[in-house]
Structures are given as structure tokens and as C-alpha cells.
Motif scaffolding. Structure first.
Motif, PDB file in Angstrom:
ATOM      1  N   PRO A 231       0.673  -1.271  -0.231  1.00 22.84           N
ATOM      2  CA  PRO A 231      -0.052  -0.094   0.067  1.00 22.84           C
ATOM      3  C   PRO A 231       0.890   1.331   0.121  1.00 22.84           C
ATOM      4  O   PRO A 231       0.424   2.159  -0.477  1.00 22.84           O
ATOM      5  N   LEU A 232       1.711   1.236   0.618  1.00 25.94           N
ATOM      6  CA  LEU A 232       2.725   2.549   0.872  1.00 25.94           C
ATOM      7  C   LEU A 232       3.430   3.022  -0.499  1.00 25.94           C
ATOM      8  O   LEU A 232       3.378   3.919  -1.008  1.00 25.94           O
ATOM      9  N   PHE A 233       3.865   1.662  -1.075  1.00 30.28           N
ATOM     10  CA  PHE A 233       4.513   1.963  -2.460  1.00 30.28           C
ATOM     11  C   PHE A 233       3.396   2.631  -3.581  1.00 30.28           C
ATOM     12  O   PHE A 233       3.868   3.303  -4.472  1.00 30.28           O
ATOM     13  N   VAL A 234       2.368   1.968  -3.502  1.00 30.34           N
ATOM     14  CA  VAL A 234       1.535   2.121  -4.362  1.00 30.34           C
ATOM     15  C   VAL A 234       0.691   3.476  -4.116  1.00 30.34           C
ATOM     16  O   VAL A 234       0.569   4.111  -5.120  1.00 30.34           O
ATOM     17  N   GLY A 237       3.395   6.031  -4.923  1.00 31.66           N
ATOM     18  CA  GLY A 237       3.874   5.972  -6.546  1.00 31.66           C
ATOM     19  C   GLY A 237       2.669   6.623  -7.209  1.00 31.66           C
ATOM     20  O   GLY A 237       2.910   7.455  -8.304  1.00 31.66           O
ATOM     21  N   LEU A 238       1.351   6.500  -6.743  1.00 37.24           N
ATOM     22  CA  LEU A 238       0.403   6.872  -7.995  1.00 37.24           C
ATOM     23  C   LEU A 238       0.264   8.449  -7.331  1.00 37.24           C
ATOM     24  O   LEU A 238      -0.037   9.019  -8.435  1.00 37.24           O
ATOM     25  N   PHE A 239       0.478   8.949  -6.557  1.00 38.24           N
ATOM     26  CA  PHE A 239       0.535  10.453  -6.212  1.00 38.24           C
ATOM     27  C   PHE A 239       1.609  11.169  -6.879  1.00 38.24           C
ATOM     28  O   PHE A 239       1.179  12.129  -7.405  1.00 38.24           O
ATOM     29  N   MET A 240       2.697  10.385  -6.911  1.00 39.17           N
ATOM     30  CA  MET A 240       3.853  10.890  -7.734  1.00 39.17           C
ATOM     31  C   MET A 240       3.540  10.837  -9.115  1.00 39.17           C
ATOM     32  O   MET A 240       3.833  12.011  -9.743  1.00 39.17           O
ATOM     33  N   ALA A 241       2.930   9.949  -9.736  1.00 36.48           N
ATOM     34  CA  ALA A 241       2.274   9.850 -11.142  1.00 36.48           C
ATOM     35  C   ALA A 241       1.421  10.818 -11.410  1.00 36.48           C
ATOM     36  O   ALA A 241       1.502  11.502 -12.498  1.00 36.48           O
ATOM     37  N   PHE A 242       0.535  11.245 -10.658  1.00 36.29           N
ATOM     38  CA  PHE A 242      -0.423  12.193 -10.858  1.00 36.29           C
ATOM     39  C   PHE A 242       0.362  13.624 -10.873  1.00 36.29           C
ATOM     40  O   PHE A 242       0.152  14.436 -11.642  1.00 36.29           O
ATOM     41  N   LEU A 267       8.003  11.653 -11.956  1.00 32.76           N
ATOM     42  CA  LEU A 267       7.929  10.397 -12.846  1.00 32.76           C
ATOM     43  C   LEU A 267       8.943   9.260 -12.518  1.00 32.76           C
ATOM     44  O   LEU A 267       8.531   8.248 -12.550  1.00 32.76           O
ATOM     45  N   ILE A 268      10.093   9.860 -12.181  1.00 29.80           N
ATOM     46  CA  ILE A 268      11.099   8.714 -11.882  1.00 29.80           C
ATOM     47  C   ILE A 268      10.704   8.218 -10.536  1.00 29.80           C
ATOM     48  O   ILE A 268      11.100   6.764 -10.483  1.00 29.80           O
ATOM     49  N   LEU A 273       8.891   3.314  -7.778  1.00 29.11           N
ATOM     50  CA  LEU A 273       7.982   2.687  -6.900  1.00 29.11           C
ATOM     51  C   LEU A 273       7.236   1.679  -6.867  1.00 29.11           C
ATOM     52  O   LEU A 273       6.880   0.610  -6.514  1.00 29.11           O
ATOM     53  N   LEU A 274       6.306   2.256  -7.961  1.00 29.19           N
ATOM     54  CA  LEU A 274       5.237   1.386  -8.712  1.00 29.19           C
ATOM     55  C   LEU A 274       6.075   0.127  -9.324  1.00 29.19           C
ATOM     56  O   LEU A 274       5.429  -1.393  -8.948  1.00 29.19           O
TER      57      LEU A 274
END
Length: 300
Positions: A231-234, A237-242, A267-268, A273-274
């Protein structure tokens, strides 16, 4: 009487069709991410402009960090290689995991070979009028080496160690990639492509390990670490992708200073993370149906 501890024991279970398909889908996602990165940042004018703008903004914004990060960048491949070598040596001496260690080394070699092949023989950067130098630098060799060293140790290690090593892998790969960008040695897309290359080879390594008796007999649980890391990585990671997508839109439409660089660094981080979240997710073992739904989903 035989003294073999495994004499008369049932054969190690083989992975089912579902497990194999899960790994193949994961590998397909990594390859799709690589293809999308190549298309977006190498063969479209908008992608080339964002990548080049991010590189230009580095020299204007982060130039004061260039000297210390250059020293760090020079040391990171050696640090990651030494850590991987020490870890694999420990695995060989204490756990006698010779075949998994060999798989890890072969996958790391495959990832580095793929990066060099793509960079020098397969990919060509078209001249779209964005930049003077159109020599292809994608994927990043520094990032590939650092991430592949962590992947080799990840594959060689027992299951109980792997979630913690996934954190180390993500840290080494993201730090190396960011340092590469800060030093203006590589464009951000080069780093992203390298992460996908290593991710694909690591998934292949995990699939190969599924067929090894040593891996099947390793029944250690990574239950609690999986419940925390996935959950932490996802989520992060999704927040950073947004954030990456939002800042790319701002950079492309408003030309806001620093937006392209910020989006690229996000993005990196998101890809690092994902991809590692997906790798830890592939460690999930089948649990009894009597467990609660939440436990079944997040038990690794």
C-alpha cells in the motif's frame, strides 16, 4: 538408511497456470511501460520538448548541486555493486542458494546488455527540431547498473529478505537516476526506460525461480512487510504519477519555469516505486480461503 533430509519428501510444487500468467502479465506491463516511454519521449515532439526542457532547467536551477552529486553518481555504481556482491556472498555462505544467485546474476547481466543494445543498436532519436544533438542516450546505463545490482541480490536472497531489499532497490535506482538528471548526464526519460528494463528482467527472474526446488521449499512468510510495503509504494507512487502528469500539462501549456523538471523527477519516483510494488506483489503465496478478505489481499 539415507541421510538426505529431502529423501522421500514429496516433489516441490510447481507454479500453476495462474502464477505463470501473473508473471507474464507483470512482464508485459514492464515492456509496455518501456515502449510507451520510448514512443512518448523519443518519437513525439512534445515528449522531446519536455525532456529537453527538464534538462535545460537542471543547469539553471540545480547547478549548485552538480559537484556533490557528481561525486555521488561516480560512487553509486561501485556502492551498489559492492552491496550486491556482499549480499550474494552472504546468501551463498549462509543459505547455499547457488542457483538463485546465478539466476540473479544472469538477470542483471541481461538487463545491462539490453540497455546497451537498445541505446547503441536499436533506438534512434529522430530530429524533430527540438534539440541540436539527436544522439540517443536512452536507457540510462548508470541507472540500469544500480537497479540491476539490487535486482540480483533481490533474486538471490531468501523470500523473507526480499521486501526489505525492494526498499533498497528502489532507493538505489531512484537516487542514481535523480543524480544522473541533476548532473545533466541523462534526460529523465532515459532513467525511466532503465527502470522498466530492469523491472522486466527481474520479473523474468522471479518466474524462473518459481520452478526451482530451492524456491519452492522456502516457505518463509513476508506477511507483515507485504502488508506495509505494497500500500505504501502504491499510494505514494500513484500520487507522484499524478503530480508528474499535472506538472507536464502545466509545462506544455503554460511554460511554467521548473514544471518540466519537477514532473520528470516525480515520474522517476513513481516508476521506481510502482515497479518495486509489483515485484513484491509477485511474492504473494496462496493462503487458506478461510482468511479474511483484507488478509488474503495484502498477505505476502
Amino acid at each position: 538408511m539415507s541421510t538426505d533430509p529431502h529423501h522421500g519428501a514429496p516433489p516441490a510444487p510447481r507454479p500453476g497456470v495462474g502464477a505463470v500468467l501473473k508473471h507474464l502479465v507483470a512482464m508485459g506491463l514492464m515492456v509496455a511501460g518501456l515502449v510507451l516511454t520510448v514512443w512518448a519521449f523519443l518519437y513525439t515532439s512534445t515528449g522531446q520538448w519536455i525532456d529537453e526542457t527538464a534538462l535545460t532547467e537542471v543547469s539553471g536551477t540545480l547547478i549548485r548541486y552538480s559537484s556533490p552529486s557528481t561525486d555521488l553518481l561516480d560512487a553509486l555504481p561501485l556502492i551498489s555493486g559492492v552491496l550486491a556482491a556482499l549480499g550474494i556472498g552472504l546468501v551463498l555462505v549462509r543459505r547455499h542458494r547457488f542457483v538463485p544467485a546465478l539466476v540473479g546474476l544472469l538477470m542483471a547481466g541481461g538487463a545491462n546488455g539490453t540497455t546497451q543494445l537498445l541505446k547503441h543498436s536499436v533506438l534512434e532519436k529522430p530530429d524533430l527540431g527540438i534539440q541540436d544533438a539527436t544522439l540517443n542516450s536512452l536507457p540510462s546505463g548508470h541507472t540500469t547498473f544500480a537497479a540491476a545490482a539490487g535486482a540480483a541480490l533481490f533474486l538471490a536472497a531468501p523470500k523473507r529478505w526480499r521486501p526489505a531489499l525492494a526498499v533498497l532497490m528502489a532507493g538505489l535506482a531512484i537516487t542514481t537516476g535523480v543524480a544522473t538528471v541533476i548532473n545533466a548526464w541523462h534526460r529523465p526519460a532515459d532513467v525511466v526506460a532503465a527502470l522498466f528494463v530492469v523491472g522486466a528482467w527481474t520479473v523474468l527472474g522471479l518466474l524462473i525461480l518459481r520452478f526451482l526446488p530451492a524456491e519452492a521449499r522456502d516457505t518463509a512468510s513476508t506477511r507483515h512487510s507485504g502488508m506495509l510495503l505494497i500500500p505504501l509504494f502504491v499510494i505514494v507512487g500513484l500520487f507522484m504519477a499524478f503530480c508528474a502528469g499535472a506538472t507536464y500539462v502545466v509545462a506544455a501549456n503554460q511554460h511554467f519555469a521548473g514544471a518540466a523538471l519537477l514532473g520528470s523527477l516525480c515520474l522517476i519516483g513513481a516508476v521506481g516505486l510502482l515497479t518495486n510494488a509489483l515485484l513484491v506483489g509477485l511474492l504473494r503465496m496462496r493462503k487458506p480461503a478461510s482468511e479474511r478478505a483484507y488478509t488474503r489481499v495484502w498477505t505476502y
